[in-house]
Design a protein around this motif. Structure first.
Motif, PDB file in Angstrom:
ATOM      1  N   ALA A 255      -1.655  -5.402   8.018  1.00 47.26           N
ATOM      2  CA  ALA A 255      -1.516  -6.140   9.640  1.00 47.26           C
ATOM      3  C   ALA A 255      -0.302  -7.256   9.351  1.00 47.26           C
ATOM      4  CB  ALA A 255      -2.904  -6.995   9.889  1.00 47.26           C
ATOM      5  N   TYR A 256       0.197  -7.297  10.593  1.00 47.55           N
ATOM      6  CA  TYR A 256       1.582  -8.144  10.817  1.00 47.55           C
ATOM      7  C   TYR A 256       1.320  -9.221  11.877  1.00 47.55           C
ATOM      8  CZ  TYR A 256       4.283  -5.257   7.550  1.00 47.55           C
ATOM      9  OH  TYR A 256       4.646  -4.485   6.409  1.00 47.55           O
ATOM     10  N   SER A 257       1.846 -10.342  11.602  1.00 44.71           N
ATOM     11  CA  SER A 257       1.652 -11.513  12.706  1.00 44.71           C
ATOM     12  C   SER A 257       2.085 -11.259  14.188  1.00 44.71           C
ATOM     13  CB  SER A 257       2.524 -12.429  12.105  1.00 44.71           C
ATOM     14  OG  SER A 257       4.145 -12.247  11.973  1.00 44.71           O
ATOM     15  N   ASP A 258       2.772  -9.984  14.303  1.00 44.28           N
ATOM     16  CA  ASP A 258       3.079  -9.979  15.881  1.00 44.28           C
ATOM     17  C   ASP A 258       2.014  -8.874  16.351  1.00 44.28           C
ATOM     18  OD1 ASP A 258       3.406  -7.411  14.584  1.00 44.28           O
ATOM     19  OD2 ASP A 258       5.767  -7.428  15.098  1.00 44.28           O
ATOM     20  N   GLY A 259       1.151  -8.473  15.348  1.00 40.04           N
ATOM     21  CA  GLY A 259      -0.184  -7.862  16.156  1.00 40.04           C
ATOM     22  C   GLY A 259      -0.146  -6.398  15.653  1.00 40.04           C
ATOM     23  N   SER A 260       0.996  -6.078  14.906  1.00 40.42           N
ATOM     24  CA  SER A 260       1.090  -4.544  14.478  1.00 40.42           C
ATOM     25  C   SER A 260       0.359  -4.169  13.444  1.00 40.42           C
ATOM     26  CB  SER A 260       2.791  -4.300  14.106  1.00 40.42           C
ATOM     27  OG  SER A 260       3.618  -4.648  15.105  1.00 40.42           O
ATOM     28  N   VAL A 261      -0.400  -3.243  13.336  1.00 39.66           N
ATOM     29  CA  VAL A 261      -1.024  -2.643  12.018  1.00 39.66           C
ATOM     30  C   VAL A 261      -0.394  -1.256  11.735  1.00 39.66           C
ATOM     31  CG1 VAL A 261      -3.339  -2.035  11.092  1.00 39.66           C
ATOM     32  CG2 VAL A 261      -3.361  -3.810  12.891  1.00 39.66           C
ATOM     33  N   LEU A 262       0.134  -1.229  10.483  1.00 46.14           N
ATOM     34  CA  LEU A 262       0.715  -0.145   9.897  1.00 46.14           C
ATOM     35  C   LEU A 262      -0.317   0.559   8.885  1.00 46.14           C
ATOM     36  CD1 LEU A 262       4.567  -0.879   8.947  1.00 46.14           C
ATOM     37  CD2 LEU A 262       3.421  -0.473  11.260  1.00 46.14           C
ATOM     38  N   ALA A 263      -0.383   1.927   9.328  1.00 42.69           N
ATOM     39  CA  ALA A 263      -1.217   2.691   8.501  1.00 42.69           C
ATOM     40  C   ALA A 263      -0.392   3.737   7.693  1.00 42.69           C
ATOM     41  CB  ALA A 263      -2.448   3.216   9.400  1.00 42.69           C
ATOM     42  N   GLN A 264      -0.871   4.180   6.789  1.00 43.61           N
ATOM     43  CA  GLN A 264      -0.361   5.495   5.914  1.00 43.61           C
ATOM     44  C   GLN A 264      -1.644   6.557   6.204  1.00 43.61           C
ATOM     45  OE1 GLN A 264      -1.440   6.837   2.869  1.00 43.61           O
ATOM     46  NE2 GLN A 264       0.323   8.414   2.550  1.00 43.61           N
ATOM     47  N   MET A 265      -1.429   7.765   6.551  1.00 39.86           N
ATOM     48  CA  MET A 265      -2.267   8.771   6.711  1.00 39.86           C
ATOM     49  C   MET A 265      -2.148  10.114   5.724  1.00 39.86           C
ATOM     50  SD  MET A 265      -3.462   8.605  10.481  1.00 39.86           S
ATOM     51  CE  MET A 265      -1.836   8.434  11.631  1.00 39.86           C
ATOM     52  N   GLY A 266      -2.668  10.720   5.885  1.00 39.44           N
ATOM     53  CA  GLY A 266      -2.794  12.028   5.124  1.00 39.44           C
ATOM     54  C   GLY A 266      -3.971  12.638   4.586  1.00 39.44           C
ATOM     55  N   LEU A 267      -4.018  13.852   4.341  1.00 39.71           N
ATOM     56  CA  LEU A 267      -5.144  14.688   3.840  1.00 39.71           C
ATOM     57  C   LEU A 267      -5.572  13.825   2.670  1.00 39.71           C
ATOM     58  CD1 LEU A 267      -4.619  18.337   4.522  1.00 39.71           C
ATOM     59  CD2 LEU A 267      -5.988  16.843   5.589  1.00 39.71           C
ATOM     60  N   PRO A 268      -6.903  13.685   1.993  1.00 40.47           N
ATOM     61  CA  PRO A 268      -7.255  13.264   0.943  1.00 40.47           C
ATOM     62  C   PRO A 268      -6.935  14.049  -0.336  1.00 40.47           C
ATOM     63  CG  PRO A 268      -9.281  13.645   2.313  1.00 40.47           C
ATOM     64  CD  PRO A 268      -8.227  14.106   2.936  1.00 40.47           C
ATOM     65  N   ASP A 269      -5.736  13.953  -0.649  1.00 43.40           N
ATOM     66  CA  ASP A 269      -5.340  14.741  -1.908  1.00 43.40           C
ATOM     67  C   ASP A 269      -4.185  14.087  -2.692  1.00 43.40           C
ATOM     68  OD1 ASP A 269      -3.840  16.706  -3.573  1.00 43.40           O
ATOM     69  OD2 ASP A 269      -4.316  18.261  -2.288  1.00 43.40           O
ATOM     70  N   MET A 270      -4.780  13.536  -4.163  1.00 42.32           N
ATOM     71  CA  MET A 270      -4.024  12.553  -4.765  1.00 42.32           C
ATOM     72  C   MET A 270      -2.376  13.050  -4.924  1.00 42.32           C
ATOM     73  SD  MET A 270      -5.842  10.052  -5.025  1.00 42.32           S
ATOM     74  CE  MET A 270      -4.778   9.029  -6.225  1.00 42.32           C
ATOM     75  N   ARG A 271      -2.159  14.212  -4.773  1.00 40.87           N
ATOM     76  CA  ARG A 271      -0.722  14.900  -4.891  1.00 40.87           C
ATOM     77  C   ARG A 271       0.151  13.991  -4.034  1.00 40.87           C
ATOM     78  NH1 ARG A 271      -1.467  21.046  -4.669  1.00 40.87           N
ATOM     79  NH2 ARG A 271      -2.511  20.361  -2.886  1.00 40.87           N
ATOM     80  N   THR A 272      -0.439  13.437  -3.007  1.00 39.27           N
ATOM     81  CA  THR A 272       0.495  12.514  -1.925  1.00 39.27           C
ATOM     82  C   THR A 272       0.918  11.603  -2.677  1.00 39.27           C
ATOM     83  OG1 THR A 272      -0.294  13.692   0.070  1.00 39.27           O
ATOM     84  CG2 THR A 272       0.845  11.778   0.315  1.00 39.27           C
ATOM     85  N   PRO A 273       0.111  10.564  -3.242  1.00 37.66           N
ATOM     86  CA  PRO A 273       0.740   9.239  -3.709  1.00 37.66           C
ATOM     87  C   PRO A 273       1.439   9.619  -4.892  1.00 37.66           C
ATOM     88  CG  PRO A 273      -1.722   9.482  -3.665  1.00 37.66           C
ATOM     89  CD  PRO A 273      -1.465  10.574  -2.892  1.00 37.66           C
ATOM     90  N   ILE A 274       1.008  10.526  -5.708  1.00 32.28           N
ATOM     91  CA  ILE A 274       1.639  11.066  -7.015  1.00 32.28           C
ATOM     92  C   ILE A 274       3.159  11.561  -6.880  1.00 32.28           C
ATOM     93  CG2 ILE A 274       1.927  12.696  -8.917  1.00 32.28           C
ATOM     94  CD1 ILE A 274      -1.185  12.792  -8.815  1.00 32.28           C
ATOM     95  N   ALA A 275       3.300  12.277  -5.581  1.00 32.59           N
ATOM     96  CA  ALA A 275       4.834  12.691  -5.331  1.00 32.59           C
ATOM     97  C   ALA A 275       5.636  11.646  -5.073  1.00 32.59           C
ATOM     98  CB  ALA A 275       4.681  13.676  -4.274  1.00 32.59           C
ATOM     99  N   ASN A 276       4.755  10.633  -4.062  1.00 30.71           N
ATOM    100  CA  ASN A 276       5.474   9.422  -3.582  1.00 30.71           C
ATOM    101  C   ASN A 276       6.206   8.507  -4.552  1.00 30.71           C
ATOM    102  OD1 ASN A 276       4.989   6.292  -2.660  1.00 30.71           O
ATOM    103  ND2 ASN A 276       5.895   7.541  -1.078  1.00 30.71           N
ATOM    104  N   ALA A 277       5.255   8.336  -5.463  1.00 34.52           N
ATOM    105  CA  ALA A 277       5.542   7.346  -6.731  1.00 34.52           C
ATOM    106  C   ALA A 277       6.599   7.952  -7.503  1.00 34.52           C
ATOM    107  CB  ALA A 277       4.129   6.782  -7.303  1.00 34.52           C
ATOM    108  N   LEU A 278       6.449   9.258  -7.824  1.00 38.08           N
ATOM    109  CA  LEU A 278       7.270  10.046  -8.818  1.00 38.08           C
ATOM    110  C   LEU A 278       8.905  10.111  -8.125  1.00 38.08           C
ATOM    111  CD1 LEU A 278       6.983  11.415 -11.418  1.00 38.08           C
ATOM    112  CD2 LEU A 278       6.451  13.791 -10.064  1.00 38.08           C
ATOM    113  N   GLY A 279       8.753  10.590  -6.830  1.00 37.41           N
ATOM    114  CA  GLY A 279      10.074  10.527  -6.315  1.00 37.41           C
ATOM    115  C   GLY A 279      10.782   9.316  -5.536  1.00 37.41           C
ATOM    116  N   TRP A 280      10.002   8.120  -5.566  1.00 34.32           N
ATOM    117  CA  TRP A 280      10.449   7.008  -4.785  1.00 34.32           C
ATOM    118  C   TRP A 280      11.640   6.458  -5.309  1.00 34.32           C
ATOM    119  CZ3 TRP A 280      11.432   2.060  -5.889  1.00 34.32           C
ATOM    120  CH2 TRP A 280      11.571   1.169  -4.928  1.00 34.32           C
ATOM    121  N   PRO A 281      12.776   6.322  -4.482  1.00 37.68           N
ATOM    122  CA  PRO A 281      12.498   5.965  -2.927  1.00 37.68           C
ATOM    123  C   PRO A 281      12.879   7.448  -2.198  1.00 37.68           C
ATOM    124  CG  PRO A 281      14.523   5.326  -3.622  1.00 37.68           C
ATOM    125  CD  PRO A 281      14.139   5.609  -4.718  1.00 37.68           C
ATOM    126  N   ASP A 282      13.029   8.497  -2.845  1.00 33.13           N
ATOM    127  CA  ASP A 282      13.119   9.695  -1.988  1.00 33.13           C
ATOM    128  C   ASP A 282      11.808  10.237  -1.915  1.00 33.13           C
ATOM    129  OD1 ASP A 282      15.791   9.449  -2.121  1.00 33.13           O
ATOM    130  OD2 ASP A 282      15.967  10.552  -4.139  1.00 33.13           O
TER     131      ASP A 282
END
Ligand code: NDP
Length: 390
Positions: A255-282
């Protein structure tokens, strides 16, 4: 080509990591895999993914593995705690997936940090027990720490790139740590004492190893994640709100001071965060199905109930006390969960044992690794003794 070492390759996170890596053989090469005692599973991994080094936690398991793989002459098989530390710091390695379960993962993960690797951190217990020291070493040795826990990976994705300069300065007002509430969110409290290990490890949304599944059922997992968030993002515990979200589609929010709330969504599958961290920033392909929000149709939110889940209160208490309280909480939890899985104690005794240990084992403010490990051992012994005394 980046060379990868997977600590805990035979586990749930280890398997998901192997799956993601197998989709990117042009970018990543599997250098090393480690396990505790599951020799057959390790042999299968070595045949299928051809790492150069395989490490088992003890010499006996290593020789059993060696005996199964005599036809793989280029594979080096090692055994023992020291080898775990050496392989995660090896010059050949660029990326280390830290996916050993429990406090035992601390030393090999710290080794990777001290060797300045990109460390993909699934082993939350390492950060819980020695967070201050751990984060200090990350910055001292210029390691790159990327969170794998789906919630922390979500927060990482929702924060601005320069968040290490300070969350407040970047307009962040709150971190909203979501949790499904586990299998017993609606179970009548009077049934809690008869919950079996089979019921506790049957998580409604995620498929995980037994320890984290029980942690999810007691919600200690959310407590450990609260502590993890405090260390990873340098945020005080009162700026982290725990929100129940039974569908596990939103993995956390900022949550940010201007009232924005950013969420990250996806199916519950650990391959998403794994791929995100492996490839980051790509961004790289993970193999996870696209999210169909029309099919999901509803996203619900509830307040977390600390009376139902006392482990949440205990985790907040530990982070407030600081010092080795968090190592004591974590150690008592590991012993209690193991005893529950072995049917030595009831589900409700997990929280009781942790609270009792926290009340009896003196914590201290220290950054000294030996002292942290000493308090971890004291808490384990005390909890074990309490179980034995009935
Ligand atoms: P698992 O129980 O499935 O796997 C644990 C891994 O650690 C196995 O490879 C196991 O080897 C190894 N291991 C266990 N004990 C030792 C030891 N004494 N020495 C060396 N290696 C050991 O756990 P998960 O994959 O579920 O979880 C791993 C970590 O990731 C935990 O810290 C968990 O909290 C965290 N995490 C997990 C998530 C999940 O979805 N599973 C989500 C977010 C975080 P062996 O198979 O030989 O016993």
């Amino acid at each position: 080509m980046k060379a990868v070492c997977i600590l805990g390759a035979t586990g749930s996170i280890g398997q998901s990591t192997l799956d993601v890596l197998s989709r990117h053989q042009d970018q990543y090469q599997l250098y090393a895999v480690t396990a505790n005692t599951q020799v057959d599973k390790m042999a299968e991994i070595c045949r299928r993914y051809s790492p150069q080094v395989a490490v088992m936690a003890d010499a006996e398991s290593a020789s059993l593995l060696q005996a199964q793989l005599t036809d793989l002459p280029h594979l080096q098989v090692l055994g023992g705690e020291q080898a775990l530390g050496e392989v995660s710091a090896a010059a050949e390695v660029d990326v280390v997936m830290a996916a050993i379960v429990g406090a035992v993962g601390l030393m090999p993960t710290l080794s990777a940090v001290r060797a300045g690797k990109r460390v993909l951190l699934a082993n939350k217990e390492a950060l819980v027990m020695a967070g201050h020291l751990f984060m200090h070493e990350v910055s001292k040795f210029n390691a790159e720490l990327l969170p794998i826990d789906s919630e922390h990976n979500a927060i990482f994705q929702c924060l601005p790139g320069n968040y290490p300069s300070g969350l407040k300065q970047n307009g962040v007002t709150k971190i909203l740590l979501t949790g499904s509430g586990g299998p017993f969110r609606e179970t009548p409290l009077e049934q809690f004492s008869s919950i079996t290990p089979e019921q506790a490890i049957a998580h409604p949304n995620w498929s995980m190893g037994p320890k984290i599944s029980v942690d999810s059922a007691t919600m200690m997992n959310k407590g450990l994640e609260l502590i993890e968030a405090c260390w990873l993002f340098d945020v005080p515990h009162y700026d982290v709100d725990i929100v129940l979200h039974p569908q596990s589609i939103i993995h956390s929010m900022v949550a940010y001071s201007d009232g924005s709330v950013l969420a990250q969504m996806g199916l519950p599958d650990m391959r998403t965060p794994i791929a995100n961290a492996l490839g980051w920033p790509d961004r790289i392909v993970s193999g996870v199905e696209p999210l169909d929000l029309v099919q999901v149709s509803q996203l619900n939110f509830e307040q977390a109930d600390e009376n139902r889940f006392p482990c949440l209160r205990l985790a907040r208490q530990a982070v407030e006390q600081g010092g080795t309280s968090m190592a004591i909480l974590n150690a008592a939890n590991e012993i209690a969960v193991q005893a529950f899985l072995q049917r030595d104690i009831a589900f409700t005794q997990i929280a009781e044992l942790i609270e009792n240990t926290m009340n009896h084992v003196q914590s201290r403010q220290t950054d000294n690794l030996q002292e942290i490990l000493q308090d971890d051992r004291k808490a384990r012994t005390y909890t074990q003794q309490t179980i034995l005394n009935g």
